[in-house]
Scaffold this motif. Structure first.
Motif, short mmCIF file in Angstrom:
data_model
loop_
_atom_site.label_atom_id
_atom_site.label_comp_id
_atom_site.label_asym_id
_atom_site.label_seq_id
_atom_site.Cartn_x
_atom_site.Cartn_y
_atom_site.Cartn_z
N VAL A 92 0.84 -1.20 0.00
CA VAL A 92 0.00 0.00 0.00
C VAL A 92 0.88 1.25 0.00
O VAL A 92 0.65 2.19 -0.76
CB VAL A 92 -0.94 -0.01 1.23
N SER A 93 1.90 1.24 0.85
CA SER A 93 2.79 2.40 0.96
C SER A 93 3.50 2.65 -0.36
O SER A 93 3.57 3.79 -0.85
CB SER A 93 3.79 2.12 2.09
N GLU A 94 4.01 1.59 -0.98
CA GLU A 94 4.74 1.71 -2.25
C GLU A 94 3.81 2.24 -3.34
O GLU A 94 4.20 3.10 -4.15
CB GLU A 94 5.27 0.32 -2.63
N LEU A 95 2.57 1.72 -3.36
CA LEU A 95 1.62 2.13 -4.39
C LEU A 95 1.22 3.59 -4.21
O LEU A 95 1.07 4.34 -5.17
CB LEU A 95 0.40 1.21 -4.34
N ASN A 96 1.08 4.02 -2.94
CA ASN A 96 0.78 5.43 -2.68
C ASN A 96 1.90 6.34 -3.19
O ASN A 96 1.64 7.38 -3.80
CB ASN A 96 0.56 5.66 -1.18
N THR A 97 3.14 5.92 -2.94
CA THR A 97 4.29 6.70 -3.41
C THR A 97 4.26 6.81 -4.94
O THR A 97 4.46 7.88 -5.51
CB THR A 97 5.61 6.03 -2.99
N TYR A 98 3.98 5.67 -5.58
CA TYR A 98 3.92 5.66 -7.05
C TYR A 98 2.82 6.61 -7.55
O TYR A 98 3.04 7.39 -8.48
CB TYR A 98 3.63 4.23 -7.51
N LEU A 99 1.66 6.56 -6.90
CA LEU A 99 0.53 7.36 -7.39
C LEU A 99 0.72 8.86 -7.13
O LEU A 99 0.09 9.68 -7.79
CB LEU A 99 -0.78 6.87 -6.76
N ASP A 100 1.59 9.21 -6.17
CA ASP A 100 1.92 10.63 -5.97
C ASP A 100 2.47 11.23 -7.26
O ASP A 100 2.23 12.38 -7.58
CB ASP A 100 2.97 10.79 -4.86
N THR A 101 3.26 10.40 -7.98
CA THR A 101 3.88 10.87 -9.22
C THR A 101 3.02 10.56 -10.43
O THR A 101 2.82 11.38 -11.30
CB THR A 101 5.26 10.19 -9.42
N PHE A 102 2.52 9.32 -10.49
CA PHE A 102 1.80 8.88 -11.68
C PHE A 102 0.30 8.85 -11.39
O PHE A 102 -0.34 7.80 -11.44
CB PHE A 102 2.27 7.47 -12.08
N SER A 103 -0.28 10.04 -11.10
CA SER A 103 -1.65 10.04 -10.58
C SER A 103 -2.70 9.79 -11.65
O SER A 103 -3.88 9.72 -11.33
CB SER A 103 -1.94 11.37 -9.89
N CYS A 104 -2.32 9.65 -12.92
CA CYS A 104 -3.31 9.38 -13.95
C CYS A 104 -3.43 7.90 -14.28
O CYS A 104 -4.17 7.52 -15.17
CB CYS A 104 -2.97 10.14 -15.24
N ASP A 105 -2.71 7.07 -13.53
CA ASP A 105 -2.72 5.64 -13.82
C ASP A 105 -3.95 5.02 -13.17
O ASP A 105 -3.91 4.63 -12.00
CB ASP A 105 -1.42 5.03 -13.26
N HIS A 106 -5.06 4.91 -13.92
CA HIS A 106 -6.31 4.50 -13.27
C HIS A 106 -6.27 3.04 -12.82
O HIS A 106 -6.90 2.68 -11.83
CB HIS A 106 -7.52 4.78 -14.18
N GLU A 107 -5.49 2.20 -13.52
CA GLU A 107 -5.39 0.80 -13.09
C GLU A 107 -4.78 0.71 -11.70
O GLU A 107 -5.15 -0.15 -10.90
CB GLU A 107 -4.54 0.01 -14.08
N SER A 108 -3.82 1.59 -11.44
CA SER A 108 -3.18 1.56 -10.12
C SER A 108 -4.11 2.06 -9.04
O SER A 108 -4.09 1.57 -7.91
CB SER A 108 -1.89 2.39 -10.13
N TRP A 109 -4.94 3.06 -9.37
CA TRP A 109 -5.93 3.50 -8.38
C TRP A 109 -6.89 2.35 -8.07
O TRP A 109 -7.28 2.14 -6.92
CB TRP A 109 -6.72 4.70 -8.90
N LEU A 110 -7.26 1.57 -9.10
CA LEU A 110 -8.13 0.41 -8.90
C LEU A 110 -7.44 -0.63 -8.01
O LEU A 110 -8.05 -1.21 -7.11
CB LEU A 110 -8.46 -0.25 -10.24
N GLU A 111 -6.16 -0.85 -8.28
CA GLU A 111 -5.39 -1.82 -7.49
C GLU A 111 -5.35 -1.38 -6.03
O GLU A 111 -5.55 -2.19 -5.11
CB GLU A 111 -3.97 -1.91 -8.07
N LEU A 112 -5.10 -0.07 -5.81
CA LEU A 112 -5.03 0.43 -4.44
C LEU A 112 -6.39 0.32 -3.76
O LEU A 112 -6.48 -0.02 -2.58
CB LEU A 112 -4.52 1.88 -4.43
N THR A 113 -7.47 0.58 -4.53
CA THR A 113 -8.82 0.41 -3.98
C THR A 113 -8.99 -1.02 -3.47
O THR A 113 -9.47 -1.25 -2.36
CB THR A 113 -9.89 0.66 -5.07
N ASP A 114 -8.59 -1.98 -4.31
CA ASP A 114 -8.73 -3.39 -3.92
C ASP A 114 -7.93 -3.72 -2.67
O ASP A 114 -8.40 -4.46 -1.80
CB ASP A 114 -8.26 -4.30 -5.06
N LEU A 115 -6.71 -3.19 -2.61
CA LEU A 115 -5.87 -3.46 -1.43
C LEU A 115 -6.54 -2.92 -0.17
O LEU A 115 -6.59 -3.59 0.86
CB LEU A 115 -4.48 -2.83 -1.60
#
Lengths: 285, 136
Positions: free
Chosen positions: A135-158
């Motif tokens: 979760v922490s790693e994915l949050n860090t990633y999304l700080d930079t790549f905030s348009c990656d909707h698949e990753s937002w979905l992945e974080l939602t699932d987590l």
């Protein structure tokens, strides 16, 4: 028994849509590379990459295929980040987590704008069962790549898997901002609100289910969501007669829409009867 | 008192088909047994006897966002209706975790199983042993 253009187009379609039908990809990919290498031209390198990833899914049986692909690609593209990714994936398969993490960290240091290694790190933490780290790693990633909707979905699932529903809502809000016409995201938001429960959340979930149904009238789950949330709201707490009546009207509308949907599918009559009974129960009649 | 669970071929095949169709995510579903006229006697019966639950069928539920409740409620209502029209009743819950080396009873599985089993006379929970899937 497929023609060459069919094989080529099928492989392209699977690459474009990121379809994970690994057995078929390995079968067609190996055949294409064996018999149509010259037809493929430069496209063959993309096919090698596609074949490598699919073969990893079928390991240990297809490890020779994996190694051959990596070798061919490394010869053609020395010091390529994409080839390094394949080597990292192979290390992950072999559960050599430290090797893979080292590879990805050095790739990130070398080229911080390449998104793939960040996401592989999240996958490694998931595979190790280290969900908070993932979760922490994915949050860090999304700080930079905030348009990656698949990753937002992945974080939602987590978050949902950890019952952190408020944080999951925040992720879906990001998705809704970027894709306001996606009925599935509205429905997902409503599902989480409904799971949280309470009058305010139910009222909000009802609105989001309605929006999902409005965006796609075939979204039967959204219609069931409207039925459930409005029926519950009609029966809890102290509400005025008008509010109660509004909720009941909405619930009745949802029932009608669901029945119409099943009738339009031309299902067996017994299914219609069963559905009517289910709708009665869910309407808290 | 022990409870033995007997799984029919049909139920077993459906559970495995469900798992194999979605190998990259957790899946879950409901287990069904035959409803008999003796059901009303079960509660009053001797609680120290060994029991046996015969699972005759399985109904797959989800393979995504397993722990969200509204669609689970809809699905369980539908399954109850389906079962009662065929002299069946809900007798348990099956769950397969997402990761291939994880066959533990997680929090989500336990919570859903509790909710399902509390409405059964006798209920059970089955967890798919992911590690053994490779041997199939």
């Amino acid at each position: 028994n497929k023609t060459w253009p069919e094989i080529r187009d099928k492989l392209r379609e699977w690459r474009k849509d990121h379809v994970r039908c690994s057995e078929k990809i390995v079968e067609l990919g190996e055949y294409a590379l064996a018999h149509y290498s010259s037809h493929l031209g430069n496209e063959k390198w993309a096919v090698y990459e596609q074949l490598c990833v699919a073969a990893l899914d079928l390991c240990p049986g297809k490890m020779k295929v994996v190694n051959r692909c990596i070798q061919k690609l490394a010869e053609q593209f020395p010091s390529s980040l994409r080839v390094s990714m394949l080597e990292g994936l192979k290390s992950e398969y072999l559960k050599k987590w430290d090797d893979a993490l080292e590879m990805y960290n050095s790739m990130i240091e070398y080229e911080p704008t390449f998104p793939a290694p960040y996401k592989r790190k999240v996958s490694i933490y998931k595979a190790q069962g280290k969900i908070p780290e993932a979760v922490s790693e994915l949050n860090t990633y999304l700080d930079t790549f905030s348009c990656d909707h698949e990753s937002w979905l992945e974080l939602t699932d987590l978050y949902i898997g950890q019952q952190c529903y408020k944080q999951a809502l925040f992720c879906v809000e990001e998705l809704l901002l970027q894709h306001p016409h996606n009925h599935l995201f509205h429905q997902r938001y409503a599902d989480i609100l409904h799971t949280l429960g309470g009058k305010e959340n139910l009222e909000a979930s009802c609105k989001y289910y309605c929006k999902a149904a409005e965006l796609n009238s075939s979204n039967v789950r959204a219609l069931y969501g409207v039925l459930m949330s409005s029926s519950t709201l009609a029966s809890i707490g102290k509400i005025s007669a008008k509010v109660k009546s509004d909720h009941q009207t909405l619930a009745a509308w949802a029932c009608d829409m669901i029945e119409e949907y099943y009738k339009a599918q031309r299902v067996d009559k017994s299914v219609i009867v069963e559905t009517a009974s289910v709708l009665d129960k869910l309407s808290l009649k | 008192m022990t409870t033995e669970v007997q799984l029919s071929l049909r139920a077993y095949a459906k559970i495995l088909s469900h798992v194999v169709q979605y190998p990259y995510t957790a899946v879950n579903g409901v287990l069904l047994t035959v409803a008999t006229d003796d059901d009303d006697d079960v509660v009053e019966g001797n609680k120290d006897e060994d029991r046996r639950i015969d699972i005759v069928d399985a109904v797959p539920l989800f393979h995504y966002n397993i722990s969200l409740t509204p669609m689970l409620t809809v699905a369980l209502t539908q399954i109850e209706e389906y079962a009662s029209n065929r002299s069946l009743k809900i007798a348990g819950y099956y769950h397969a975790n997402e990761y291939c080396n994880d066959s533990e009873v997680g929090f989500v599985a336990a919570r859903i199983a509790d909710k399902i089993v509390e409405n059964c006379d006798e209920g059970c929970m089955l967890i798919v042993n992911n590690e053994l899937l490779n041997h199939l």
